[in-house]
Design an enzyme around this catalytic site. Structure first.
Site, PDB file in Angstrom:
ATOM      1  N   ARG A  64       3.155   7.416  11.240  1.00 47.79           N
ATOM      2  CA  ARG A  64       2.579   6.904  12.484  1.00 47.79           C
ATOM      3  C   ARG A  64       2.352   8.075  13.432  1.00 47.79           C
ATOM      4  O   ARG A  64       3.182   8.982  13.536  1.00 47.79           O
ATOM      5  CB  ARG A  64       3.513   5.887  13.156  1.00 47.79           C
ATOM      6  CG  ARG A  64       3.501   4.503  12.527  1.00 47.79           C
ATOM      7  CD  ARG A  64       2.139   3.803  12.617  1.00 47.79           C
ATOM      8  NE  ARG A  64       2.134   2.497  11.992  1.00 47.79           N
ATOM      9  CZ  ARG A  64       1.681   2.245  10.751  1.00 47.79           C
ATOM     10  NH1 ARG A  64       1.200   3.224  10.007  1.00 47.79           N
ATOM     11  NH2 ARG A  64       1.682   1.017  10.277  1.00 47.79           N
ATOM     12  N   ASN A 102       0.822  -1.217   0.000  1.00 46.71           N
ATOM     13  CA  ASN A 102       0.000   0.000   0.000  1.00 46.71           C
ATOM     14  C   ASN A 102       0.856   1.266   0.000  1.00 46.71           C
ATOM     15  O   ASN A 102       0.371   2.341   0.353  1.00 46.71           O
ATOM     16  CB  ASN A 102      -0.982  -0.005   1.183  1.00 46.71           C
ATOM     17  CG  ASN A 102      -0.304  -0.223   2.518  1.00 46.71           C
ATOM     18  OD1 ASN A 102       0.913  -0.102   2.635  1.00 46.71           O
ATOM     19  ND2 ASN A 102      -1.093  -0.541   3.540  1.00 46.71           N
ATOM     20  N   HIS A 117      -7.461   6.198   9.964  1.00 49.32           N
ATOM     21  CA  HIS A 117      -6.322   5.538   9.316  1.00 49.32           C
ATOM     22  C   HIS A 117      -6.810   4.739   8.099  1.00 49.32           C
ATOM     23  O   HIS A 117      -7.123   3.554   8.190  1.00 49.32           O
ATOM     24  CB  HIS A 117      -5.633   4.605  10.322  1.00 49.32           C
ATOM     25  CG  HIS A 117      -4.307   4.117   9.864  1.00 49.32           C
ATOM     26  ND1 HIS A 117      -3.424   3.497  10.695  1.00 49.32           N
ATOM     27  CD2 HIS A 117      -3.696   4.150   8.650  1.00 49.32           C
ATOM     28  CE1 HIS A 117      -2.339   3.168  10.021  1.00 49.32           C
ATOM     29  NE2 HIS A 117      -2.495   3.548   8.768  1.00 49.32           N
ATOM     30  N   GLN A 137      -4.918   3.696  18.302  1.00 48.06           N
ATOM     31  CA  GLN A 137      -5.982   3.497  17.320  1.00 48.06           C
ATOM     32  C   GLN A 137      -6.865   2.328  17.750  1.00 48.06           C
ATOM     33  O   GLN A 137      -6.314   1.286  18.074  1.00 48.06           O
ATOM     34  CB  GLN A 137      -5.380   3.239  15.932  1.00 48.06           C
ATOM     35  CG  GLN A 137      -4.753   4.509  15.371  1.00 48.06           C
ATOM     36  CD  GLN A 137      -4.254   4.362  13.944  1.00 48.06           C
ATOM     37  OE1 GLN A 137      -3.749   5.305  13.363  1.00 48.06           O
ATOM     38  NE2 GLN A 137      -4.390   3.199  13.357  1.00 48.06           N
TER      39      GLN A 137
HETATM   40  P1  NDP Z   1      10.355   1.889   3.627  1.00 47.57           P
HETATM   41  O1  NDP Z   1      11.006   0.872   4.503  1.00 47.57           O
HETATM   42  O2  NDP Z   1      10.453   1.743   2.152  1.00 47.57           O
HETATM   43  O3  NDP Z   1      10.916   3.346   3.970  1.00 47.57           O
HETATM   44  C1  NDP Z   1      11.152   3.794   5.231  1.00 47.57           C
HETATM   45  C2  NDP Z   1      12.297   4.789   5.160  1.00 47.57           C
HETATM   46  O4  NDP Z   1      12.410   5.431   6.435  1.00 47.57           O
HETATM   47  C3  NDP Z   1      13.633   4.140   4.858  1.00 47.57           C
HETATM   48  O5  NDP Z   1      14.207   4.824   3.748  1.00 47.57           O
HETATM   49  C4  NDP Z   1      14.399   4.379   6.143  1.00 47.57           C
HETATM   50  O6  NDP Z   1      15.743   4.642   5.972  1.00 47.57           O
HETATM   51  C5  NDP Z   1      13.783   5.654   6.632  1.00 47.57           C
HETATM   52  N1  NDP Z   1      14.083   5.922   8.037  1.00 47.57           N
HETATM   53  C6  NDP Z   1      14.056   5.063   9.072  1.00 47.57           C
HETATM   54  N2  NDP Z   1      14.405   5.697  10.194  1.00 47.57           N
HETATM   55  C7  NDP Z   1      14.655   6.976   9.865  1.00 47.57           C
HETATM   56  C8  NDP Z   1      15.076   8.111  10.585  1.00 47.57           C
HETATM   57  N3  NDP Z   1      15.314   8.027  11.891  1.00 47.57           N
HETATM   58  N4  NDP Z   1      15.238   9.280   9.923  1.00 47.57           N
HETATM   59  C9  NDP Z   1      15.013   9.361   8.588  1.00 47.57           C
HETATM   60  N5  NDP Z   1      14.617   8.300   7.843  1.00 47.57           N
HETATM   61  C10 NDP Z   1      14.450   7.128   8.474  1.00 47.57           C
HETATM   62  O7  NDP Z   1       8.837   1.943   4.098  1.00 47.57           O
HETATM   63  P2  NDP Z   1       7.570   2.596   3.367  1.00 47.57           P
HETATM   64  O8  NDP Z   1       7.992   3.847   2.686  1.00 47.57           O
HETATM   65  O9  NDP Z   1       6.842   1.575   2.579  1.00 47.57           O
HETATM   66  O10 NDP Z   1       6.666   2.919   4.640  1.00 47.57           O
HETATM   67  C11 NDP Z   1       7.110   3.863   5.608  1.00 47.57           C
HETATM   68  C12 NDP Z   1       6.176   3.884   6.773  1.00 47.57           C
HETATM   69  O11 NDP Z   1       4.921   4.403   6.374  1.00 47.57           O
HETATM   70  C13 NDP Z   1       5.816   2.518   7.383  1.00 47.57           C
HETATM   71  O12 NDP Z   1       6.804   2.045   8.264  1.00 47.57           O
HETATM   72  C14 NDP Z   1       4.528   2.809   8.084  1.00 47.57           C
HETATM   73  O13 NDP Z   1       4.783   3.294   9.392  1.00 47.57           O
HETATM   74  C15 NDP Z   1       3.923   3.925   7.245  1.00 47.57           C
HETATM   75  N6  NDP Z   1       2.792   3.409   6.462  1.00 47.57           N
HETATM   76  C16 NDP Z   1       1.557   3.972   6.682  1.00 47.57           C
HETATM   77  C17 NDP Z   1       0.456   3.482   6.042  1.00 47.57           C
HETATM   78  C18 NDP Z   1      -0.873   4.114   6.209  1.00 47.57           C
HETATM   79  O14 NDP Z   1      -1.880   3.493   5.878  1.00 47.57           O
HETATM   80  N7  NDP Z   1      -0.952   5.339   6.702  1.00 47.57           N
HETATM   81  C19 NDP Z   1       0.541   2.317   5.134  1.00 47.57           C
HETATM   82  C20 NDP Z   1       1.895   1.901   4.868  1.00 47.57           C
HETATM   83  C21 NDP Z   1       2.968   2.402   5.561  1.00 47.57           C
HETATM   84  P3  NDP Z   1      16.826   3.581   5.540  1.00 47.57           P
HETATM   85  O15 NDP Z   1      16.115   2.329   5.196  1.00 47.57           O
HETATM   86  O16 NDP Z   1      17.437   4.293   4.377  1.00 47.57           O
HETATM   87  O17 NDP Z   1      17.699   3.434   6.717  1.00 47.57           O
END
Ligand code: NDP
Length: 405
Positions: free
Chosen positions: A290, A152, A338, A319
């Site tokens: 989140r 998603n 959400h 939630q």
């Molecule tokens: P990804 O794993 O593709 O991306 C997450 C990114 O966050 C990675 O690039 C990671 O960095 C980066 N990151 C982690 N910690 C930090 C930090 N401290 N500072 C800056 N960047 C950081 O996940 P998605 O993009 O698919 O999803 C992201 C989040 O979105 C999910 O974990 C979830 O919480 C939320 N989400 C919400 C949904 C909704 O319905 N509202 C549905 C799906 C997701 P790196 O890996 O480069 O270290």
């Protein structure tokens, strides 16, 4: 990994629509995608027992898993009653082998609950974001945690772009004037701006954050991002995006900030009074990552003082948000429940992904690396890349205060 029949699968899903199940669908179906943007393949279970585009995430939808689990001889419990010690979830958890839950209506798996579930071997997130599980407790107990990476991500990116535009153009109050029978142009226009020319930044340029950058580029804005890993130089150049090594540097130049990092101990409470104080006065925040990444009271204070011109997103803590949650009534917000990751389109993908994970589990085949968050007592796969060890479930018992209206 585990095989054989007779396992108990407890699945926590949100309630059916108040108007009844199934709903009247607006469209005949959903487009078939061939792959995800980075080439990852779509979920590939042996088959599915549902119609893509149908409501699968509510109790009667059951993620379309009942026929499959029954045919394999497993017990399948589906409930929406998830909070408090007397909930069906807490009762059924005591001898569950596998728990399935969606972040939209999360079955919080705290250390105390994990303790009460000696048979629990796997927690599957039907979606993305496994922060509702105490990952440290899962690591300590050797429980596998898996989510359906990519399922998603684009759904959320679309929602984030929608909410950025809704905030900057001040859409929701304008809709309100129409609904009230008015034609109050001056009232409706007095907080409405163009996003063109603004500085727009994302916190994390992972799957969702990068998709947001790509979608915002045609709006002729100045793009910015921060992340733990830098994007490849050619991607950065194509977007014309400026990298910021710290979130403080990013927020100090942006008019609009969209948050896309996972919730883990490093990101919890990131947007507190101090960081919001470093933003330009009159900035906007969209948070579809989140709720706990933003300090609840700091957001309210910043909206009330005008430091923030608007706040939107779809994620809350806990939630469901208690009926008196301050984000329901704070000024200049454009929140949804959400929902961004549970469009009917997304549901078809994560229901198929959950089935794929279960098939691998029952057949003793490895679960895809990209779906793994915790395995074998350590962060694994996507979890090892994007999360840090620890727990972010503290305070989740507050979800029991919600009463459906
Ligand atoms: P990804 O794993 O593709 O991306 C997450 C990114 O966050 C990675 O690039 C990671 O960095 C980066 N990151 C982690 N910690 C930090 C930090 N401290 N500072 C800056 N960047 C950081 O996940 P998605 O993009 O698919 O999803 C992201 C989040 O979105 C999910 O974990 C979830 O919480 C939320 N989400 C919400 C949904 C909704 O319905 N509202 C549905 C799906 C997701 P790196 O890996 O480069 O270290």
């Amino acid at each position: 990994m585990s095989s054989g029949s007779g396992q108990k699968i407890v699945c926590v899903l949100y309630d059916d629509p108040v108007a009844g199940f199934p709903p009247d669908y607006a469209r005949q179906g959903i487009p078939a995608l061939s792959q995800y943007p980075d080439g990852q393949t779509l979920p590939s279970p042996s088959s599915v027992d549902f119609t893509p585009g149908h409501l699968l995430g509510s109790v009667s939808g059951g993620l379309g898993l009942a026929p499959f689990l029954k045919s394999r001889g497993h017990e399948f419990i589906v409930t929406s009653d998830k909070d408090g010690p007397d909930s069906v979830f807490e009762r059924e958890l005591v001898d569950a082998d596998v728990v399935i839950s969606q972040p939209f209506w999360p079955a919080y798996l705290t250390a105390e609950r994990i303790e009460k579930a000696p048979n629990l071997k796997m927690a599957i997130t039907a979606g993305i974001g496994s922060d509702h599980v105490d990952l440290q407790a899962a690591i300590n107990r050797g429980i596998t945690v898996a989510e359906v990476t990519w399922c998603n991500s684009i759904s959320v990116a679309e929602h984030a772009v929608m909410q950025m535009l809704a905030l900057v153009r001040d859409y929701i109050p304008q809709y309100g004037w129409v609904m009230r029978g008015g034609w109050n142009i001056a009232d409706a226009a007095s907080r409405s701006y163009d996003i063109e020319g603004m500085d727009v930044g994302v916190v994390a340029a992972g799957r969702i954050g990068l998709a947001v950058l790509k979608r915002m580029k045609p709006f002729d804005v100045n793009l910015h991002y921060t992340d733990r890993h830098r994007l490849p130089a050619d991607v950065e150049a194509e977007l014309g995006a400026t990298f910021h090594p710290t979130v403080e540097s990013l927020v100090s130049v942006c008019d609009v900030v969209s948050i896309h990092c996972p919730l883990h101990p490093e990101t919890e409470d990131m947007f507190n009074d101090e960081l919001i104080g470093k933003m330009k006065r009159g900035s906007y925040i969209v948070n579809t990552a989140r709720g706990k990444i933003c300090n609840q009271d700091a957001i309210v204070r910043a909206l009330e003082s005008g430091q923030l011109a608007g706040y939107a997103g779809d994620v809350w803590f806990p939630q469901p948000a208690p009926n008196d949650h301050p984000w329901r009534s704070m000024p200049n917000h454009a929140m949804t429940p959400h929902t961004s990751g549970t469009s009917l389109s997304a549901q078809a993908r994560y229901a198929a992904g959950v089935r794929e994970i279960l098939e691998c589990w029952f057949d003793g085949r490895p679960i895809r690396e990209e779906y793994l968050i915790v395995q074998g007592g350590a962060l694994a796969g996507t979890g090892a890349h994007s999360y840090s060890e620890g727990d972010a479930t503290g305070g989740s018992e507050e979800a029991a205060r919600f009463t459906a209206s």
